[in-house]
Design a protein around this motif. Sequence first.
Motif, short mmCIF file in Angstrom:
data_model
loop_
_atom_site.label_atom_id
_atom_site.label_comp_id
_atom_site.label_asym_id
_atom_site.label_seq_id
_atom_site.Cartn_x
_atom_site.Cartn_y
_atom_site.Cartn_z
N PRO A 235 0.55 -0.92 0.15
CA PRO A 235 -0.29 -0.11 0.17
C PRO A 235 1.17 1.37 -0.20
O PRO A 235 0.01 2.08 -0.92
N GLY A 236 2.17 1.42 0.92
CA GLY A 236 3.10 2.59 0.88
C GLY A 236 3.59 3.08 -1.27
O GLY A 236 3.65 3.87 -0.98
N MET A 237 3.70 1.39 -1.28
CA MET A 237 4.34 1.79 -2.70
C MET A 237 3.39 2.43 -3.88
O MET A 237 3.06 3.56 -4.36
N ILE A 238 1.93 1.54 -3.22
CA ILE A 238 1.18 2.40 -5.00
C ILE A 238 0.73 3.64 -4.15
O ILE A 238 -0.12 4.62 -5.00
N ALA A 239 0.82 3.62 -2.38
CA ALA A 239 0.12 5.15 -2.24
C ALA A 239 1.41 6.66 -2.70
O ALA A 239 0.65 7.60 -2.93
N ASP B 239 -1.39 15.35 -4.52
CA ASP B 239 -1.90 16.11 -3.99
C ASP B 239 -3.73 15.19 -3.45
O ASP B 239 -4.42 15.66 -2.75
N TRP B 240 -3.27 13.99 -3.64
CA TRP B 240 -3.94 12.76 -3.25
C TRP B 240 -4.35 12.34 -1.88
O TRP B 240 -4.93 12.15 -1.15
N GLU C 264 -0.28 10.10 3.59
CA GLU C 264 -1.35 10.87 4.84
C GLU C 264 -2.19 10.04 5.33
O GLU C 264 -2.35 9.95 6.51
N ARG C 265 -3.63 9.66 4.33
CA ARG C 265 -4.69 8.98 4.79
C ARG C 265 -4.20 8.08 5.51
O ARG C 265 -4.77 7.25 6.04
#
Length: 251
Positions: free
Chosen positions: A163-167, A173-174, A178-179
Amino acid sequence: MDEQGLPTNTPEPQPRAETAAEAFARLDDRVAELDGRIALMVRAVEHMAAERLNIEIPDYNPTLEKANAHLAAIHKRMKAIEDAPALDMTPEDIGARIAAAAHKAREADRASVQQVRQSQADAVQALHQIIGNARTREQQREHLWWSIGGGALAGCLLWSVLPGMIARAMPEDWRWPERIARRTIGEPSLWDAGSRMMRADNPESWRAIVDAAEMRRQNREAIDACEKGAAKAKRSVKCIIKVEARQMVQP
C-alpha cells in the motif's frame, strides 16, 4: 397228747362207679358240643369262600407290558455293549488309540498357537501402519500450519509494503500516504494524526510547538500589531509580548 397229731388207720373213701346211662348222657353232651363246633367251622369256611369270590383281582397286564419293555431296552443296551469294539481291544490297542488322540490334540493346539501368533503379527503390523499414517498426517498437518503461517506472514509483510508503494506512486495532492498513516494510527483527522506522530517522535520539539502556538494565541493582538508595523516600515520591529510562567517538567 393231741389226737390230731397221731396217724389214723381209717381207709380213704372210694369214688362211686359211673352208670352206663350217665356215661351215655355225658357222651351225648360232648357230641352235641362237637356238632356245634363243626357247624361253626362250616359256616366260617363258607363265609371265607364267599369273600374270595367277591375279591377283585387287579389287572397286571399294563405292569407286565412295562416290565417287558424295560427288559427289552436293557437287553438292547447290553447287546450294544457286548458288540462294542472296545471290549475286543487289547491294552496295546487302547494305548495306541490314546497316543493317536494325544498327537491329534497336540497338532490342533499347535495350529491354534500358530494362528494366534499370526494374528498378533498382523495386529502389530496394522498398528505400525496406523502409527506411520498418524505420523505422516501429523507431519502433513505441521507442514500445513507452517505454510499457513508463512503465507500469513508474507501477506502481512506484502500488505505493509505494497500500500505504501502504491500510495507514493499516486499524485501528491491525493494525500494517500497521509491518509494511510491516519487510518493506521486511528485518529479522526490528519492534524490529529500528525500531532500524535510528532509527539511520539520528538516530545521536546512537540512541546516547543505547543508552547509557541499557545504564546501566539495569548499575544495575538500584540503580534498582529507588530506584523502590521513591520509591513508598514518594511523592516523588523521590536514586539513586546507577555509570557506566562509554566511549570517545568523534570526529566
